[in-house]
Design a protein around this motif. Structure first.
Motif, PDB file in Angstrom:
ATOM      1  N   ILE A  65      13.337  -2.563   4.146  1.00 17.27           N
ATOM      2  CA  ILE A  65      12.460  -1.493   4.643  1.00 17.27           C
ATOM      3  C   ILE A  65      11.304  -2.070   5.445  1.00 17.27           C
ATOM      4  CG2 ILE A  65      10.825   0.299   3.923  1.00 17.27           C
ATOM      5  CD1 ILE A  65      12.743   0.897   1.588  1.00 17.27           C
ATOM      6  N   GLU A  66      10.731  -3.181   4.989  1.00 21.51           N
ATOM      7  CA  GLU A  66       9.628  -3.792   5.730  1.00 21.51           C
ATOM      8  C   GLU A  66      10.100  -4.302   7.087  1.00 21.51           C
ATOM      9  OE1 GLU A  66       6.712  -7.548   4.908  1.00 21.51           O
ATOM     10  OE2 GLU A  66       6.292  -5.632   3.943  1.00 21.51           O
ATOM     11  N   ALA A  67      11.273  -4.930   7.135  1.00 28.28           N
ATOM     12  CA  ALA A  67      11.803  -5.437   8.403  1.00 28.28           C
ATOM     13  C   ALA A  67      12.060  -4.292   9.383  1.00 28.28           C
ATOM     14  CB  ALA A  67      13.088  -6.218   8.147  1.00 28.28           C
ATOM     15  N   LEU A  68      12.678  -3.224   8.918  1.00 24.51           N
ATOM     16  CA  LEU A  68      12.976  -2.079   9.783  1.00 24.51           C
ATOM     17  C   LEU A  68      11.698  -1.383  10.239  1.00 24.51           C
ATOM     18  CD1 LEU A  68      16.040  -0.533   7.902  1.00 24.51           C
ATOM     19  CD2 LEU A  68      16.063  -1.911  10.001  1.00 24.51           C
ATOM     20  N   CYS A  69      10.738  -1.240   9.327  1.00 28.51           N
ATOM     21  CA  CYS A  69       9.485  -0.563   9.654  1.00 28.51           C
ATOM     22  C   CYS A  69       8.695  -1.344  10.701  1.00 28.51           C
ATOM     23  CB  CYS A  69       8.666  -0.367   8.389  1.00 28.51           C
ATOM     24  SG  CYS A  69       7.098   0.508   8.637  1.00 28.51           S
ATOM     25  N   ARG A  70       8.593  -2.641  10.501  1.00 30.57           N
ATOM     26  CA  ARG A  70       7.838  -3.455  11.448  1.00 30.57           C
ATOM     27  C   ARG A  70       8.521  -3.503  12.815  1.00 30.57           C
ATOM     28  NH1 ARG A  70       3.663  -6.406   9.574  1.00 30.57           N
ATOM     29  NH2 ARG A  70       3.863  -7.848  11.328  1.00 30.57           N
ATOM     30  N   LYS A  71       9.850  -3.518  12.820  1.00 28.33           N
ATOM     31  CA  LYS A  71      10.573  -3.499  14.088  1.00 28.33           C
ATOM     32  C   LYS A  71      10.372  -2.170  14.806  1.00 28.33           C
ATOM     33  CE  LYS A  71      15.018  -4.642  16.162  1.00 28.33           C
ATOM     34  NZ  LYS A  71      16.402  -5.116  15.925  1.00 28.33           N
ATOM     35  N   ALA A  72      10.377  -1.065  14.048  1.00 27.57           N
ATOM     36  CA  ALA A  72      10.159   0.251  14.647  1.00 27.57           C
ATOM     37  C   ALA A  72       8.755   0.380  15.211  1.00 27.57           C
ATOM     38  CB  ALA A  72      10.410   1.344  13.606  1.00 27.57           C
ATOM     39  N   ALA A 104      14.488   3.895  -7.392  1.00 29.29           N
ATOM     40  CA  ALA A 104      13.798   2.633  -7.122  1.00 29.29           C
ATOM     41  C   ALA A 104      13.678   2.393  -5.622  1.00 29.29           C
ATOM     42  CB  ALA A 104      14.553   1.473  -7.782  1.00 29.29           C
ATOM     43  N   VAL A 105      14.681   2.803  -4.859  1.00 29.19           N
ATOM     44  CA  VAL A 105      14.616   2.684  -3.398  1.00 29.19           C
ATOM     45  C   VAL A 105      13.525   3.594  -2.844  1.00 29.19           C
ATOM     46  CG1 VAL A 105      15.885   3.033  -1.242  1.00 29.19           C
ATOM     47  CG2 VAL A 105      17.048   2.047  -3.226  1.00 29.19           C
ATOM     48  N   VAL A 106      13.401   4.804  -3.385  1.00 24.60           N
ATOM     49  CA  VAL A 106      12.339   5.726  -2.955  1.00 24.60           C
ATOM     50  C   VAL A 106      10.969   5.101  -3.220  1.00 24.60           C
ATOM     51  CG1 VAL A 106      11.254   7.964  -3.375  1.00 24.60           C
ATOM     52  CG2 VAL A 106      13.747   7.793  -3.256  1.00 24.60           C
ATOM     53  N   GLY A 107      10.795   4.535  -4.405  1.00 23.65           N
ATOM     54  CA  GLY A 107       9.529   3.868  -4.720  1.00 23.65           C
ATOM     55  C   GLY A 107       9.248   2.711  -3.788  1.00 23.65           C
ATOM     56  N   SER A 108      10.291   1.963  -3.419  1.00 23.78           N
ATOM     57  CA  SER A 108      10.128   0.843  -2.488  1.00 23.78           C
ATOM     58  C   SER A 108       9.682   1.335  -1.116  1.00 23.78           C
ATOM     59  CB  SER A 108      11.449   0.069  -2.363  1.00 23.78           C
ATOM     60  OG  SER A 108      11.857  -0.438  -3.610  1.00 23.78           O
ATOM     61  N   PHE A 109      10.232   2.463  -0.686  1.00 20.04           N
ATOM     62  CA  PHE A 109       9.854   3.033   0.610  1.00 20.04           C
ATOM     63  C   PHE A 109       8.362   3.377   0.638  1.00 20.04           C
ATOM     64  CE2 PHE A 109       8.986   6.756   3.234  1.00 20.04           C
ATOM     65  CZ  PHE A 109       9.483   6.362   4.468  1.00 20.04           C
ATOM     66  N   PHE A 110       7.888   4.057  -0.379  1.00 17.38           N
ATOM     67  CA  PHE A 110       6.472   4.429  -0.409  1.00 17.38           C
ATOM     68  C   PHE A 110       5.582   3.200  -0.543  1.00 17.38           C
ATOM     69  CE2 PHE A 110       8.079   8.678  -1.139  1.00 17.38           C
ATOM     70  CZ  PHE A 110       7.117   9.480  -0.553  1.00 17.38           C
ATOM     71  N   ALA A 111       6.024   2.204  -1.300  1.00 18.82           N
ATOM     72  CA  ALA A 111       5.224   0.992  -1.481  1.00 18.82           C
ATOM     73  C   ALA A 111       5.056   0.239  -0.169  1.00 18.82           C
ATOM     74  CB  ALA A 111       5.877   0.091  -2.529  1.00 18.82           C
ATOM     75  N   ILE A 112       6.129   0.134   0.605  1.00 12.30           N
ATOM     76  CA  ILE A 112       6.097  -0.656   1.833  1.00 12.30           C
ATOM     77  C   ILE A 112       5.576   0.145   3.024  1.00 12.30           C
ATOM     78  CG2 ILE A 112       7.509  -1.879   3.524  1.00 12.30           C
ATOM     79  CD1 ILE A 112       7.085  -3.444   0.961  1.00 12.30           C
ATOM     80  N   VAL A 113       6.155   1.308   3.266  1.00 13.57           N
ATOM     81  CA  VAL A 113       5.823   2.071   4.479  1.00 13.57           C
ATOM     82  C   VAL A 113       4.478   2.769   4.350  1.00 13.57           C
ATOM     83  CG1 VAL A 113       6.562   3.925   6.033  1.00 13.57           C
ATOM     84  CG2 VAL A 113       8.264   2.393   5.019  1.00 13.57           C
ATOM     85  N   ILE A 114       4.312   3.555   3.300  1.00 11.50           N
ATOM     86  CA  ILE A 114       3.109   4.382   3.163  1.00 11.50           C
ATOM     87  C   ILE A 114       1.900   3.557   2.733  1.00 11.50           C
ATOM     88  CG2 ILE A 114       2.115   6.411   2.072  1.00 11.50           C
ATOM     89  CD1 ILE A 114       4.499   6.970   3.936  1.00 11.50           C
ATOM     90  N   ALA A 115       2.077   2.729   1.720  1.00 11.73           N
ATOM     91  CA  ALA A 115       0.928   2.009   1.153  1.00 11.73           C
ATOM     92  C   ALA A 115       0.583   0.729   1.892  1.00 11.73           C
ATOM     93  CB  ALA A 115       1.197   1.683  -0.316  1.00 11.73           C
TER      94      ALA A 115
END
Length: 331
Positions: A65-72, A104-115
């Motif tokens: 998620i971090e790799a995709l978010c930073r690339k986007a 757990a994937v949902v929690g990872s999304f909020f931890a990386i993208v939102i927070a």
């Protein structure tokens, strides 16, 4: 110009720091990962495949998620600093063993993208990402996040509450606590023979990791000591006033996520104060809020909310404890 002036050496003084310790984000994150290994191994022992599954899902999800978010966002992928791996491990440590993988994937999304990434990435996030992920899951999926599977039944898993939940329900109903918190029970709590999130149950393993981080100078002792000390004093006063409706300090320190939060969450360099006085205030504040939520709040546990609330006032603490410039008068 004179010959002396032409031959003189000129020095350019840049802003501090003038020396570098050699530490890097990657090295610090690697030390944190090493420090989590004892608690990770204990989670495998107590919760088996579920612990391995959640840690693997959270780590892989956070990195991808971090790799995709930073690339986007048009940024450098930047996953080699291992910060996403640490976030994944700490998020998994704060989850019950039976939680479905997709949550757990949902929690990872909020931890990386939102927070984290929406604020600019590592170093700019005002709140601890792993705790944001946990709190979002706790509010959104309260049932699965408060369902605890006991490993003691072997293949026939049983579901029961955590010690904090049992105590809170008993006191709310005006009943006695259904277990005696004696020396044998204290030993079980210290080793990890209790229900709870997969990374919080073994105080011994968490302390081993904390000692390693202190030796590597990745954390300061101020927050863990004043956090746990404040909880001990607060709970001790309540226990002395009315032992029938309050548990002793040893219970509040060993039960729940206090040790995990004090060592691995409340010591985050980005979201906690930068001054020693500020760290002391931060630790005391976390301890007071934890006990208020545990005693009078709607949840049996208060560590995550306490740390996040103190994250919110960290800028104010930094401003209030900022050292006076040498030679300047105190306003």
């Amino acid at each position: 110009m004179s010959e002396e002036t032409n031959n003189s050496q000129q020095y350019v003084v840049s802003s501090s720091p003038h020396t570098h310790s050699g530490a890097s984000v990657r090295n610090i994150m690697l030390d944190v990962i090493i420090a989590t290994i004892p608690a990770m191994l204990m989670s495998f022992w107590f919760f088996g495949f579920n612990a391995f599954r959640l840690i693997a899902v959270c780590v892989i999800s956070c990195v991808i998620i971090e790799a995709l978010c930073r690339k986007a966002m048009g940024r450098n992928v930047g996953i080699t600093d291992l910060s996403a791996v640490v976030t994944g491990i700490l998020l998994a440590f704060n989850l019950p063993p039976g939680l479905p993988s997709w949550m757990a994937v949902v929690g990872s999304f909020f931890a990386i993208v939102i927070a984290k990434q929406l604020f600019g990435g590592i170093g700019y996030n005002p709140f601890n990402p792993a705790l944001i992920g946990r709190v979002v899951l706790l509010i959104s999926f309260t049932g699965p996040m408060t369902t605890w599977s006991s490993w003691q039944a072997g293949p026939d898993m049983i579901t029961t509450a955590t010690p904090l939940g049992i105590v809170k329900m008993a006191f709310a109903a005006g009943q006695k606590v259904p277990f005696c918190f004696d020396s044998i029970m204290i030993k079980r709590f210290f080793i990890g023979d209790i229900n709870g999130c997969i990374g919080e149950v073994s105080t011994a393993a968490l302390l081993a990791g904390g000692i390693y981080l202190l030796m590597r100078r990745c954390i300061s002792w101020h927050v863990p000591v004043f956090y746990a000390g404040t909880v001990a004093v607060f709970s001790g006063i309540l226990w002395k006033i009315n032992p029938a409706l309050n548990m002793p300090p040893s219970f509040h320190i060993l039960a729940g996520g206090l040790v995990l939060g004090a060592i691995f969450m409340a010591t985050d360099m980005v979201t906690t104060p930068v001054t020693k006085k500020g760290l002391i205030i931060f630790g005391i504040g976390c301890g007071i809020l934890t006990m208020i939520i545990r005693k009078w709040g709607g949840y049996p546990e208060g560590v995550s909310f306490a740390i996040l609330l103190m994250n919110a006032v960290t800028p104010l603490i930094n401003k209030a404890t900022r050292p006076r410039v040498f030679g300047a008068k105190k306003s």
